[in-house]
Design an enzyme around this catalytic site. Structure first.
Site, PDB file in Angstrom:
ATOM      1  N   CYS A 125       0.839  -1.208   0.000  1.00 38.98           N
ATOM      2  CA  CYS A 125       0.000   0.000   0.000  1.00 38.98           C
ATOM      3  C   CYS A 125       0.871   1.254   0.000  1.00 38.98           C
ATOM      4  O   CYS A 125       1.719   1.433   0.884  1.00 38.98           O
ATOM      5  CB  CYS A 125      -0.925  -0.008   1.218  1.00 38.98           C
ATOM      6  SG  CYS A 125      -1.792   1.553   1.458  1.00 38.98           S
ATOM      7  N   ASP A 151      -0.406  16.675  -1.035  1.00 35.49           N
ATOM      8  CA  ASP A 151      -0.709  15.879  -2.226  1.00 35.49           C
ATOM      9  C   ASP A 151       0.320  16.185  -3.306  1.00 35.49           C
ATOM     10  O   ASP A 151       0.681  17.337  -3.536  1.00 35.49           O
ATOM     11  CB  ASP A 151      -2.127  16.188  -2.731  1.00 35.49           C
ATOM     12  CG  ASP A 151      -2.628  15.136  -3.714  1.00 35.49           C
ATOM     13  OD1 ASP A 151      -3.577  14.410  -3.346  1.00 35.49           O
ATOM     14  OD2 ASP A 151      -2.080  15.036  -4.824  1.00 35.49           O
ATOM     15  N   HIS A 165      -8.340   8.067   2.893  1.00 33.45           N
ATOM     16  CA  HIS A 165      -7.675   9.375   2.988  1.00 33.45           C
ATOM     17  C   HIS A 165      -8.694  10.474   2.748  1.00 33.45           C
ATOM     18  O   HIS A 165      -9.648  10.300   1.987  1.00 33.45           O
ATOM     19  CB  HIS A 165      -6.518   9.491   1.988  1.00 33.45           C
ATOM     20  CG  HIS A 165      -6.886   9.193   0.571  1.00 33.45           C
ATOM     21  ND1 HIS A 165      -7.028   7.911   0.090  1.00 33.45           N
ATOM     22  CD2 HIS A 165      -7.140  10.004  -0.487  1.00 33.45           C
ATOM     23  CE1 HIS A 165      -7.349   7.945  -1.178  1.00 33.45           C
ATOM     24  NE2 HIS A 165      -7.441   9.221  -1.569  1.00 33.45           N
TER      25      HIS A 165
HETATM   26  P1  AMP Z   1      -7.845   9.613  -4.678  1.00 36.17           P
HETATM   27  O1  AMP Z   1      -7.758   9.746  -6.171  1.00 36.17           O
HETATM   28  O2  AMP Z   1      -9.018  10.272  -4.046  1.00 36.17           O
HETATM   29  O3  AMP Z   1      -7.677   8.157  -4.257  1.00 36.17           O
HETATM   30  O4  AMP Z   1      -6.605  10.403  -4.104  1.00 36.17           O
HETATM   31  C1  AMP Z   1      -5.300   9.933  -4.151  1.00 36.17           C
HETATM   32  C2  AMP Z   1      -4.400  11.121  -4.106  1.00 36.17           C
HETATM   33  O5  AMP Z   1      -3.089  10.682  -3.783  1.00 36.17           O
HETATM   34  C3  AMP Z   1      -4.297  11.896  -5.416  1.00 36.17           C
HETATM   35  O6  AMP Z   1      -4.765  13.230  -5.228  1.00 36.17           O
HETATM   36  C4  AMP Z   1      -2.798  11.830  -5.750  1.00 36.17           C
HETATM   37  O7  AMP Z   1      -2.324  13.030  -6.308  1.00 36.17           O
HETATM   38  C5  AMP Z   1      -2.190  11.551  -4.402  1.00 36.17           C
HETATM   39  N1  AMP Z   1      -0.900  10.883  -4.432  1.00 36.17           N
HETATM   40  C6  AMP Z   1      -0.560   9.791  -5.148  1.00 36.17           C
HETATM   41  N2  AMP Z   1       0.715   9.443  -4.888  1.00 36.17           N
HETATM   42  C7  AMP Z   1       1.181  10.337  -3.982  1.00 36.17           C
HETATM   43  C8  AMP Z   1       2.436  10.519  -3.321  1.00 36.17           C
HETATM   44  N3  AMP Z   1       3.478   9.700  -3.521  1.00 36.17           N
HETATM   45  N4  AMP Z   1       2.562  11.562  -2.460  1.00 36.17           N
HETATM   46  C9  AMP Z   1       1.522  12.407  -2.249  1.00 36.17           C
HETATM   47  N5  AMP Z   1       0.309  12.277  -2.820  1.00 36.17           N
HETATM   48  C10 AMP Z   1       0.154  11.264  -3.686  1.00 36.17           C
HETATM   49 ZN    ZN Z   2      -2.403   1.304   3.637  1.00 32.01          ZN
END
Ligand code: AMP
Ligand code: ZN
Length: 116
Positions: free
Chosen positions: A4, A30, A99
């Site tokens: 994860c 993010d 999240h």
């Molecule tokens: P969701 O699409 O609601 O599942 O949100 C997932 C979020 O995680 C998105 O807004 C991505 O930009 C963010 N995300 C993905 N990988 C990373 C990372 N390594 N660091 C910070 N945010 C991330």
């Molecule tokens: Zn997790």
């Protein structure tokens, strides 16, 4: 969970820009912000999404909202903020660790197809 992304971020195995941490939650910037302020607040326990919230783990949700209010107060989001969680395919959930997106810093519209 070993595969994860957010569990790895919480464990420090993948770098992140931390904005807050306590014994229950971790908050970080993010990587693809959709607003001037875009943080993610996640429980330290792996919960795959909002559909998995139950009487045993709902304490994390309450705490996350307390933390969001604290961050908003500490960082001066005086014009308001938005909290979003996407759950499942139709909502576009891309990381399957619960999240909450904390968005602020701009005037936001309202549409089910757009977060901001
Ligand atoms: P969701 O699409 O609601 O599942 O949100 C997932 C979020 O995680 C998105 O807004 C991505 O930009 C963010 N995300 C993905 N990988 C990373 C990372 N390594 N660091 C910070 N945010 C991330
Ligand atoms: Zn997790």
């Amino acid at each position: 969970m070993s595969d994860c992304l957010f569990c790895k971020i919480i464990a420090g195995e993948i770098p992140s820009s931390k904005v807050y941490e306590d014994d229950m939650v971790y908050a970080f910037k993010d990587i693809e912000p959709v607003a001037p302020i875009h943080y993610l607040i996640v429980p330290k326990e792996h919960i795959s999404g909002a559909s998995e919230i139950n009487s045993e783990n709902s304490k994390y949700v309450a705490h996350i909202f307390e933390v969001a209010a604290k961050i908003a107060a500490d960082e001066g989001f005086s014009d308001g903020f938005r909290i979003i969680t996407n759950c499942g395919e139709d909502a576009g959930q891309s990381v399957h660790h619960l999240h909450f997106h904390l968005l602020a810093g701009k005037k936001m519209g309202w549409s089910s197809d757009s977060a901001v």
